[in-house]
Design an enzyme around this catalytic site. Sequence first.
Site, short mmCIF file in Angstrom:
data_model
loop_
_atom_site.label_atom_id
_atom_site.label_comp_id
_atom_site.label_asym_id
_atom_site.label_seq_id
_atom_site.Cartn_x
_atom_site.Cartn_y
_atom_site.Cartn_z
N GLY A 248 20.95 31.19 73.70
CA GLY A 248 19.69 31.40 74.39
C GLY A 248 18.71 32.11 73.48
O GLY A 248 18.80 32.01 72.25
N SER A 249 17.78 32.83 74.07
CA SER A 249 16.71 33.44 73.28
C SER A 249 17.18 34.70 72.55
O SER A 249 18.14 35.35 72.97
CB SER A 249 15.54 33.80 74.21
OG SER A 249 15.99 34.73 75.17
N THR A 250 16.48 35.04 71.50
CA THR A 250 16.79 36.25 70.72
C THR A 250 16.63 37.49 71.59
O THR A 250 17.44 38.42 71.54
CB THR A 250 15.88 36.30 69.48
OG1 THR A 250 16.18 35.15 68.68
CG2 THR A 250 16.09 37.56 68.66
N VAL A 252 17.06 37.84 74.88
CA VAL A 252 18.20 38.03 75.79
C VAL A 252 19.47 38.31 74.99
O VAL A 252 20.31 39.11 75.40
CB VAL A 252 18.35 36.82 76.74
CG1 VAL A 252 19.63 36.94 77.56
CG2 VAL A 252 17.16 36.71 77.67
N GLY A 253 19.59 37.71 73.81
CA GLY A 253 20.76 37.97 72.95
C GLY A 253 20.91 39.46 72.66
O GLY A 253 21.99 40.02 72.67
N GLU A 271 24.09 32.56 69.67
CA GLU A 271 23.34 31.44 69.07
C GLU A 271 21.93 31.55 69.62
O GLU A 271 21.70 31.25 70.78
CB GLU A 271 23.95 30.10 69.51
CG GLU A 271 25.38 29.89 69.12
CD GLU A 271 25.54 29.52 67.67
OE1 GLU A 271 24.54 29.13 67.04
OE2 GLU A 271 26.65 29.64 67.16
N CYS A 305 16.72 24.20 69.70
CA CYS A 305 16.67 25.44 68.92
C CYS A 305 16.43 25.19 67.44
O CYS A 305 15.82 26.00 66.76
CB CYS A 305 17.95 26.23 69.14
SG CYS A 305 19.42 25.23 68.88
P1 NAD Z 1 17.15 32.60 77.79
O1 NAD Z 1 17.64 33.52 76.76
O2 NAD Z 1 16.01 33.03 78.65
O3 NAD Z 1 18.32 32.19 78.81
C1 NAD Z 1 19.56 31.74 78.34
C2 NAD Z 1 20.63 32.12 79.34
O4 NAD Z 1 20.69 33.54 79.42
C3 NAD Z 1 20.35 31.63 80.77
O5 NAD Z 1 21.57 31.23 81.35
C4 NAD Z 1 19.83 32.86 81.45
O6 NAD Z 1 20.04 32.88 82.84
C5 NAD Z 1 20.64 33.95 80.76
N1 NAD Z 1 20.03 35.28 80.83
C6 NAD Z 1 18.72 35.61 80.94
N2 NAD Z 1 18.58 36.96 80.99
C7 NAD Z 1 19.82 37.49 80.90
C8 NAD Z 1 20.33 38.82 80.88
N3 NAD Z 1 19.53 39.87 80.98
N4 NAD Z 1 21.66 38.98 80.76
C9 NAD Z 1 22.49 37.93 80.65
N5 NAD Z 1 22.07 36.65 80.68
C10 NAD Z 1 20.75 36.43 80.80
O7 NAD Z 1 16.84 31.29 76.99
P2 NAD Z 1 16.28 29.95 77.57
O8 NAD Z 1 14.82 30.11 77.77
O9 NAD Z 1 17.11 29.48 78.69
O10 NAD Z 1 16.56 28.95 76.33
C11 NAD Z 1 15.70 28.86 75.27
C12 NAD Z 1 16.16 29.70 74.12
O11 NAD Z 1 17.49 29.37 73.76
C13 NAD Z 1 15.35 29.45 72.87
O12 NAD Z 1 15.05 30.66 72.24
C14 NAD Z 1 16.28 28.63 71.99
O13 NAD Z 1 16.06 28.69 70.63
C15 NAD Z 1 17.60 29.16 72.36
N6 NAD Z 1 18.64 28.17 72.05
C16 NAD Z 1 19.42 28.40 70.95
C17 NAD Z 1 20.40 27.48 70.59
C18 NAD Z 1 21.27 27.71 69.40
O14 NAD Z 1 22.28 27.00 69.24
N7 NAD Z 1 20.98 28.66 68.54
C19 NAD Z 1 20.56 26.33 71.34
C20 NAD Z 1 19.73 26.13 72.45
C21 NAD Z 1 18.77 27.07 72.80
#
Ligand code: NAD
Length: 504
Positions: A248-250, A252-253, A271, A305
């Site tokens: 997911g996003s940096t 939230v990571g 990731e 991503c």
């Molecule tokens: P996001 O980080 O907002 O959400 C990803 C997941 O995290 C969702 O399931 C969401 O419900 C969960 N989440 C949100 N807040 C949380 C918290 N506080 N604690 C735990 N979990 C939480 O990202 P998004 O908008 O869904 O996806 C887009 C992002 O993902 C982009 O930045 C993209 O680059 C990244 N991405 C990376 C890869 C990779 O392989 N590196 C692949 C696909 C997407």
Amino acid sequence: MADHCNGSSHTSESFANIPPIKFTKLFINGNFVDSVSGKTFEAIDPRTGEAITRVSKGDKEDVDLAVKAARFAFDNGPWPRLSGSERGRILMKLADLIEENIEEIASLDAINGGKLFSLCKLIDIPNASMALRFYAGAADKIHGTVLKLSKGLHGYTLREPIGVVGAIIPWNFPTIMFFMKVAPALAAGCTIVVKPAEQTPLSALYYAHLAKLAGVPDGVLNVVNGYGETAGAAISSHMDIDKVSFTGSTEVGRKIMVAAATSNLKPVSLELGGKSPLLIFDDADVDEAANIAFNGTFFNKGEICVASSRIYVQEGIYDKIVDKLVEKAKALVVGDPFDPQVNQGPQADKKQFEKILSYIEHGKREGATLLTGGKHIGQKGYYIQPTIFADVKDDMIIAKNEIFGPVMSLMKFKTMEEGIKRANNTAYGLAAGIITKDLNVANTVSRSVRAGVVWINCYTVFDMDCPYGGYKMSGFGRDYGLDALNQYLQIKSVVTPIHDSPWH
Ligand code: NAD
């Protein structure tokens, strides 16, 4: 049929004979169950912005139940104790079942994620069954090593499943992300609780149903849909989860790492986002380079991503490449993802749609030249024209931030050294691309760019045996390849004295 408007197209007709949605509850301990609170949330169709169905909304209590089931299945159940080949056989069966149901599953990701129905069948779902077969084949080849210890000692390592895994995944590839985590974790002998993205909760439930049919024992695979701040946070801070795998996003990571650090210090793999450069050198074939760059940026409506969102073109070929890219963008057909003539569906959700449009406004305000696109299409749904900016400067917001949409930024460079320096001028390090016929240039750039994957004369090419993951703020850990399997395994060293061996 799509009708053309301003170079892009949009259709409101429905092409889909979409099967009814069968699974909407949480999947815990082998059963579909309501959430403890009884609450539900809407799964949205981005073609219209309207609800497709309502899905059970998991929260902390539901995560607790799922973790309890996964813990019991790990500590007492058969899954970690089966031989690798027995686990592999069940994962192979799941791969077969997925292929048998490909039409129905593809319709779920298309209607819920705005993804092209044809590409779900061609790429996403075959990728899921490939991941299952790859790791199924690896499941009986997990072994440690014999250690060369001091005189009088015998030692070896065991590779054991890490335990209960929590997987938190995004919406852009609901199927691929699910199996990127589930396939290696299950092959390793772990049990898992998956929280899909709230935007795309449907296909994961279908996979849970198929996993049960394939023979995955109760409690081994659990799916808890819900929101990030509640269900997701409950996973990352859970005291009884042994590892979290996140995509997911940096932003939230970072939260996930803090939650893991302040709970039970569980290891995490992250990731995260990217802002990946693609360098096109003067010696490139114009048509081929434009094709690679175009697909690198606009594949999956730019919601990927590794998207080549910064295109650096060497000055000798710049004008020709720009013309080709604009021609291609104008010919792209935007519309209903079920229409076989359409190349680009709607963005996944309203938030993403608005974010992309606001980045386009930033680009205009900061002085980049808008060559084509720049607007949304239609009054309903989340459709955006493929958009190309030229004369982008490295310090503009559109060159620095991840847009995650159909927006390309074009920049000109003179020398290889300048190209490398500017490619590395980013907080991210997920992917990079190089297009050149010169082997020395390809080798030099690929070793100089700080990114987890470098594609030479291609882009967005994925293979099961190839590990993917980030440098810098794109995260750490790898998905795919045997490196991913190792992330779900612990190494245990076993040491014993040997007193009577003649080989002391
Ligand atoms: P996001 O980080 O907002 O959400 C990803 C997941 O995290 C969702 O399931 C969401 O419900 C969960 N989440 C949100 N807040 C949380 C918290 N506080 N604690 C735990 N979990 C939480 O990202 P998004 O908008 O869904 O996806 C887009 C992002 O993902 C982009 O930045 C993209 O680059 C990244 N991405 C990376 C890869 C990779 O392989 N590196 C692949 C696909 C997407």
